[in-house]
Design a protein around this motif. Structure first.
Motif, PDB file in Angstrom:
ATOM      1  N   GLY A  34       0.823  -1.200   0.000  1.00 55.57           N
ATOM      2  CA  GLY A  34       0.000   0.000   0.000  1.00 55.57           C
ATOM      3  C   GLY A  34       0.853   1.244   0.000  1.00 55.57           C
ATOM      4  N   THR A  35       0.179   2.382  -0.158  1.00 52.69           N
ATOM      5  CA  THR A  35       0.861   3.659  -0.170  1.00 52.69           C
ATOM      6  C   THR A  35      -0.109   4.758   0.221  1.00 52.69           C
ATOM      7  OG1 THR A  35       2.351   5.057  -1.459  1.00 52.69           O
ATOM      8  CG2 THR A  35       0.411   4.238  -2.590  1.00 52.69           C
ATOM      9  N   LEU A  36       0.437   5.864   0.601  1.00 46.30           N
ATOM     10  CA  LEU A  36      -0.359   7.028   0.948  1.00 46.30           C
ATOM     11  C   LEU A  36      -0.513   7.892  -0.300  1.00 46.30           C
ATOM     12  CD1 LEU A  36      -1.758   8.650   3.185  1.00 46.30           C
ATOM     13  CD2 LEU A  36       0.440   9.752   3.613  1.00 46.30           C
ATOM     14  N   LEU A  37      -1.746   8.055  -0.760  1.00 46.23           N
ATOM     15  CA  LEU A  37      -2.048   8.885  -1.916  1.00 46.23           C
ATOM     16  C   LEU A  37      -2.438  10.269  -1.414  1.00 46.23           C
ATOM     17  CD1 LEU A  37      -2.691   9.392  -4.934  1.00 46.23           C
ATOM     18  CD2 LEU A  37      -4.976   8.449  -4.480  1.00 46.23           C
ATOM     19  N   LEU A  38      -1.601  11.237  -1.703  1.00 42.75           N
ATOM     20  CA  LEU A  38      -1.870  12.628  -1.337  1.00 42.75           C
ATOM     21  C   LEU A  38      -2.357  13.363  -2.580  1.00 42.75           C
ATOM     22  CD1 LEU A  38       1.397  13.219   0.707  1.00 42.75           C
ATOM     23  CD2 LEU A  38      -0.890  12.809   1.632  1.00 42.75           C
ATOM     24  N   CYS A  39      -3.321  14.254  -2.411  1.00 40.42           N
ATOM     25  CA  CYS A  39      -3.869  14.941  -3.583  1.00 40.42           C
ATOM     26  C   CYS A  39      -3.709  16.455  -3.545  1.00 40.42           C
ATOM     27  CB  CYS A  39      -5.338  14.556  -3.760  1.00 40.42           C
ATOM     28  SG  CYS A  39      -5.531  12.847  -4.336  1.00 40.42           S
ATOM     29  N   ASP A  40      -2.998  16.990  -2.586  1.00 43.37           N
ATOM     30  CA  ASP A  40      -2.790  18.448  -2.490  1.00 43.37           C
ATOM     31  C   ASP A  40      -1.337  18.769  -2.227  1.00 43.37           C
ATOM     32  OD1 ASP A  40      -5.585  19.105  -2.818  1.00 43.37           O
ATOM     33  OD2 ASP A  40      -5.876  18.447  -0.765  1.00 43.37           O
ATOM     34  N   PRO A  41      -0.415  18.652  -3.146  1.00 45.43           N
ATOM     35  CA  PRO A  41      -0.488  18.268  -4.551  1.00 45.43           C
ATOM     36  C   PRO A  41      -0.454  16.742  -4.699  1.00 45.43           C
ATOM     37  CG  PRO A  41       1.762  18.837  -4.027  1.00 45.43           C
ATOM     38  CD  PRO A  41       0.942  19.086  -2.778  1.00 45.43           C
ATOM     39  N   PRO A  42      -0.825  16.244  -5.898  1.00 46.15           N
ATOM     40  CA  PRO A  42      -0.855  14.798  -6.127  1.00 46.15           C
ATOM     41  C   PRO A  42       0.524  14.158  -5.970  1.00 46.15           C
ATOM     42  CG  PRO A  42      -2.089  15.928  -7.830  1.00 46.15           C
ATOM     43  CD  PRO A  42      -1.358  16.979  -7.047  1.00 46.15           C
ATOM     44  N   GLN A  43       0.594  13.131  -5.143  1.00 45.31           N
ATOM     45  CA  GLN A  43       1.812  12.331  -4.971  1.00 45.31           C
ATOM     46  C   GLN A  43       1.465  11.064  -4.222  1.00 45.31           C
ATOM     47  OE1 GLN A  43       4.625  14.395  -2.363  1.00 45.31           O
ATOM     48  NE2 GLN A  43       2.958  15.729  -1.732  1.00 45.31           N
ATOM     49  N   GLY A  44       2.332  10.095  -4.283  1.00 43.19           N
ATOM     50  CA  GLY A  44       2.112   8.858  -3.542  1.00 43.19           C
ATOM     51  C   GLY A  44       2.347   7.605  -4.351  1.00 43.19           C
ATOM     52  N   HIS A  45       1.979   7.614  -5.621  1.00 44.54           N
ATOM     53  CA  HIS A  45       2.325   6.490  -6.495  1.00 44.54           C
ATOM     54  C   HIS A  45       2.413   6.989  -7.919  1.00 44.54           C
ATOM     55  CE1 HIS A  45      -1.859   5.891  -7.870  1.00 44.54           C
ATOM     56  NE2 HIS A  45      -2.239   5.725  -6.629  1.00 44.54           N
ATOM     57  N   GLY A  46       2.783   6.135  -8.829  1.00 46.64           N
ATOM     58  CA  GLY A  46       3.103   6.525 -10.199  1.00 46.64           C
ATOM     59  C   GLY A  46       1.992   7.217 -10.961  1.00 46.64           C
ATOM     60  N   ARG A  47       0.743   7.017 -10.580  1.00 45.76           N
ATOM     61  CA  ARG A  47      -0.374   7.640 -11.301  1.00 45.76           C
ATOM     62  C   ARG A  47      -1.201   8.516 -10.363  1.00 45.76           C
ATOM     63  NH1 ARG A  47      -3.017   3.062 -14.818  1.00 45.76           N
ATOM     64  NH2 ARG A  47      -4.249   4.831 -15.500  1.00 45.76           N
ATOM     65  N   ALA A  48      -0.535   9.163  -9.425  1.00 48.49           N
ATOM     66  CA  ALA A  48      -1.225   9.990  -8.422  1.00 48.49           C
ATOM     67  C   ALA A  48      -2.019  11.120  -9.062  1.00 48.49           C
ATOM     68  CB  ALA A  48      -0.221  10.541  -7.419  1.00 48.49           C
ATOM     69  N   THR A  49      -1.483  11.773 -10.083  1.00 49.17           N
ATOM     70  CA  THR A  49      -2.186  12.883 -10.724  1.00 49.17           C
ATOM     71  C   THR A  49      -3.511  12.409 -11.308  1.00 49.17           C
ATOM     72  OG1 THR A  49      -0.098  13.983 -11.212  1.00 49.17           O
ATOM     73  CG2 THR A  49      -2.016  14.674 -12.499  1.00 49.17           C
ATOM     74  N   GLU A  50      -3.494  11.266 -12.018  1.00 46.43           N
ATOM     75  CA  GLU A  50      -4.720  10.715 -12.605  1.00 46.43           C
ATOM     76  C   GLU A  50      -5.695  10.269 -11.518  1.00 46.43           C
ATOM     77  OE1 GLU A  50      -2.797   7.656 -14.729  1.00 46.43           O
ATOM     78  OE2 GLU A  50      -2.471   8.857 -16.525  1.00 46.43           O
ATOM     79  N   ALA A  51      -5.182   9.595 -10.489  1.00 44.98           N
ATOM     80  CA  ALA A  51      -6.043   9.106  -9.409  1.00 44.98           C
ATOM     81  C   ALA A  51      -6.736  10.260  -8.694  1.00 44.98           C
ATOM     82  CB  ALA A  51      -5.228   8.276  -8.426  1.00 44.98           C
ATOM     83  N   CYS A  52      -6.000  11.315  -8.397  1.00 46.07           N
ATOM     84  CA  CYS A  52      -6.584  12.473  -7.711  1.00 46.07           C
ATOM     85  C   CYS A  52      -7.626  13.157  -8.587  1.00 46.07           C
ATOM     86  CB  CYS A  52      -5.489  13.450  -7.286  1.00 46.07           C
ATOM     87  SG  CYS A  52      -4.433  12.789  -5.970  1.00 46.07           S
ATOM     88  N   ALA A  53      -7.372  13.247  -9.897  1.00 46.38           N
ATOM     89  CA  ALA A  53      -8.343  13.848 -10.811  1.00 46.38           C
ATOM     90  C   ALA A  53      -9.636  13.025 -10.837  1.00 46.38           C
ATOM     91  CB  ALA A  53      -7.751  13.961 -12.213  1.00 46.38           C
ATOM     92  N   GLU A  54      -9.512  11.703 -10.878  1.00 46.85           N
ATOM     93  CA  GLU A  54     -10.705  10.839 -10.865  1.00 46.85           C
ATOM     94  C   GLU A  54     -11.474  10.997  -9.560  1.00 46.85           C
ATOM     95  OE1 GLU A  54      -8.718   7.411 -13.729  1.00 46.85           O
ATOM     96  OE2 GLU A  54      -8.696   7.148 -11.561  1.00 46.85           O
ATOM     97  N   LEU A  55     -10.756  11.079  -8.449  1.00 45.25           N
ATOM     98  CA  LEU A  55     -11.411  11.250  -7.156  1.00 45.25           C
ATOM     99  C   LEU A  55     -12.074  12.624  -7.040  1.00 45.25           C
ATOM    100  CD1 LEU A  55      -8.737   9.488  -4.970  1.00 45.25           C
ATOM    101  CD2 LEU A  55     -11.125   8.757  -5.252  1.00 45.25           C
ATOM    102  N   ARG A  56     -11.462  13.643  -7.588  1.00 46.98           N
ATOM    103  CA  ARG A  56     -12.079  14.985  -7.558  1.00 46.98           C
ATOM    104  C   ARG A  56     -13.396  14.988  -8.334  1.00 46.98           C
ATOM    105  NH1 ARG A  56      -6.572  16.810  -8.244  1.00 46.98           N
ATOM    106  NH2 ARG A  56      -5.862  17.556  -6.222  1.00 46.98           N
ATOM    107  N   GLN A  57     -13.443  14.269  -9.459  1.00 42.04           N
ATOM    108  CA  GLN A  57     -14.664  14.209 -10.270  1.00 42.04           C
ATOM    109  C   GLN A  57     -15.811  13.528  -9.536  1.00 42.04           C
ATOM    110  OE1 GLN A  57     -13.403  12.211 -13.831  1.00 42.04           O
ATOM    111  NE2 GLN A  57     -12.656  14.091 -14.790  1.00 42.04           N
ATOM    112  N   THR A  58     -15.491  12.658  -8.579  1.00 46.33           N
ATOM    113  CA  THR A  58     -16.526  11.906  -7.860  1.00 46.33           C
ATOM    114  C   THR A  58     -16.624  12.314  -6.395  1.00 46.33           C
ATOM    115  OG1 THR A  58     -15.017  10.105  -7.273  1.00 46.33           O
ATOM    116  CG2 THR A  58     -16.203   9.916  -9.383  1.00 46.33           C
ATOM    117  N   ASP A  59     -16.006  13.422  -6.032  1.00 48.09           N
ATOM    118  CA  ASP A  59     -15.994  13.916  -4.653  1.00 48.09           C
ATOM    119  C   ASP A  59     -15.477  12.836  -3.690  1.00 48.09           C
ATOM    120  OD1 ASP A  59     -16.290  15.931  -2.735  1.00 48.09           O
ATOM    121  OD2 ASP A  59     -18.317  15.258  -2.224  1.00 48.09           O
TER     122      ASP A  59
END
Length: 135
Positions: A53-78
């Motif tokens: 596992g890993t810690l996915l941070l979204c402010d700014p996106p970091q934590g794994h190789g696709r953090a930017t995409e993951a955070c964008a998907e999560l923002r779209q779905t609140d």
């Protein structure tokens, strides 16, 4: 007199129990600002110990190789993983279970998610980049 074999076996079992308890508790952030999730994957059946596992941070996106995409998907779905649009994917029908879990905070709300998928392809099609942990 104590049997040395039993004493060694007892010591090994105690050490194994301590290691198992320590390994099963994911690292929790002490004070993280913004939106975050601790995401983890367990491959195999319920007895498996193949968890990462890993810690996915979204402010700014970091934590794994696709953090930017993951955070964008999560923002779209609140922050609701179940509302991430399903991708069209052709997945094999090979049963290789993957349990995906996520715990954290999104817009001040507690997030708790757990789902077992038939295989990693099905998981990726339904959860986007959130659980795309690097190998």
């Amino acid at each position: 007199m104590t049997n040395p074999t039993h004493a060694v076996r007892g010591g090994l079992l105690a050490a194994l129990a301590l290691l198992t308890v320590g390994a099963s508790a994911p690292a929790r952030p002490a004070a993280v600002q913004g939106d975050w999730l601790y995401v983890s994957l367990t491959r195999g059946d319920a007895r498996s110990s193949d968890t990462r596992g890993t810690l996915l941070l979204c402010d700014p996106p970091q934590g794994h190789g696709r953090a930017t995409e993951a955070c964008a998907e999560l923002r779209q779905t609140d922050g609701d993983i179940t509302r991430i649009p399903h991708r069209n994917a052709i997945c094999t029908e090979i049963y290789a279970p993957v349990r995906a879990t996520a715990e954290g905070q999104w817009n001040g709300r507690t997030i708790a998610y757990e789902q077992t998928f038939a295989n990693a392809c099905v998981m990726a099609a339904r959860t986007g980049s959130v659980f795309a942990l690097s190998d």
